[in-house]
Scaffold this active site. Sequence first.
Site, PDB file in Angstrom:
ATOM      1  N   CYS A 140       0.752  -1.196  -0.059  1.00  0.00           N
ATOM      2  CA  CYS A 140      -0.039   0.108   0.006  1.00  0.00           C
ATOM      3  C   CYS A 140       0.825   1.101  -0.262  1.00  0.00           C
ATOM      4  O   CYS A 140       1.184   1.651   1.196  1.00  0.00           O
ATOM      5  CB  CYS A 140      -0.964  -0.047   1.239  1.00  0.00           C
ATOM      6  SG  CYS A 140      -2.163   1.459   1.245  1.00  0.00           S
ATOM      7  N   CYS A 143      -0.494   3.941   2.147  1.00  0.00           N
ATOM      8  CA  CYS A 143      -0.489   3.914   3.468  1.00  0.00           C
ATOM      9  C   CYS A 143       1.002   4.098   3.894  1.00  0.00           C
ATOM     10  O   CYS A 143       1.140   4.779   5.093  1.00  0.00           O
ATOM     11  CB  CYS A 143      -0.910   2.478   4.041  1.00  0.00           C
ATOM     12  SG  CYS A 143      -2.581   1.880   3.373  1.00  0.00           S
ATOM     13  N   ASP A 144       1.853   3.723   3.482  1.00  0.00           N
ATOM     14  CA  ASP A 144       3.328   3.625   3.837  1.00  0.00           C
ATOM     15  C   ASP A 144       4.385   4.595   3.243  1.00  0.00           C
ATOM     16  O   ASP A 144       5.195   4.646   3.582  1.00  0.00           O
ATOM     17  CB  ASP A 144       3.831   2.223   3.738  1.00  0.00           C
ATOM     18  CG  ASP A 144       3.048   1.301   4.608  1.00  0.00           C
ATOM     19  OD1 ASP A 144       2.171   1.580   5.842  1.00  0.00           O
ATOM     20  OD2 ASP A 144       2.830  -0.054   4.316  1.00  0.00           O
TER      21      ASP A 144
END
Length: 323
Positions: A140, A143-144
């Site tokens: 992701c 996300c990261d």
Amino acid sequence: MEQVKCLIIGSGPAGYTAAIYASRAGLKPVLYSGLQPGGQLTTTTEVENFPGYPQGVDGNQMMMDLREQALRFGSDIRDGSISRFSLTQNNPELSGNFILTAEDGTEIEAQTVIIATGASAKYLGLADEEKYRGMGVSACATCDGFFYRKRTVAVVGGGDTACEDALYLSHLAKKVYLIVRKPYLRASKVMQQRVFEAENIEILFEHNTIGLFGEDGVEGAHLVKRKDEADEQMVDIAIDGFFLAIGHHPNSELFKDVVATDDNGFIKTLADRPCVLDKEGNVIPGLYAAGDVADPVYRQAIVAAASGCKAAIEAERHLAGTM
């Protein structure tokens, strides 16, 4: 046979949020946590983009918080999975719409069901992916990616998702390698052009990842450049992060004989509501899908939580209309 008003299958942000709302509405929901309690967020380290956590939060801790909140309002949260699912609308001897069987053999008759089984990111199948999960390996970018500002990363894939991830990361990272096993990109022309024009994206065509290396996390990747069996070249690249962008597999197999899905298996719902459609395109009364199992586009925790809220409200309204 146990009878419940609302059965929730899955325990990620969508499932737990649905349980919170259904509990507060007095539906006494039963939630089966599934094979991965807490969902995909339990495989990541820090979550920084979920509202309400200004300093970020560990993915496992966040799911524990949601679970405790659901329990506080009376949700019946059970370990294990649902192994069988069927409609019972045409059986006058049964009062519920659905009959389900848990893996421990418990049979449940449910008036409403919320499917929140999520989706699983596709991986290459390398042992190093598991070894470095949470230590440089991610599925992701949204996300990261924030953790890799001014660093060097690699994205695996050649479709729209991979190009979108590479472009997103290019605004954060110093350099982005896009590892593509074919000699061309499968992405749309617009996405391809944007990637080609990004100065800090380097496309490695006809490359396959065969391993990762590093002491306390990912420090590089072992690649093989392969045009044919007679023309192979081993290549190592230095990277700090390794992002998979080769697709997601929705966990919808249990319902495939009953519900409509798209070509990739994502459950189809109404455009503006989480009401599930059957194979003829009709709404199945009392059946709802929330989270990544019905979301091929966003795949974000906040979106999943919102859809869980909507599903619970829909279940409450459905029950109010049938009582």
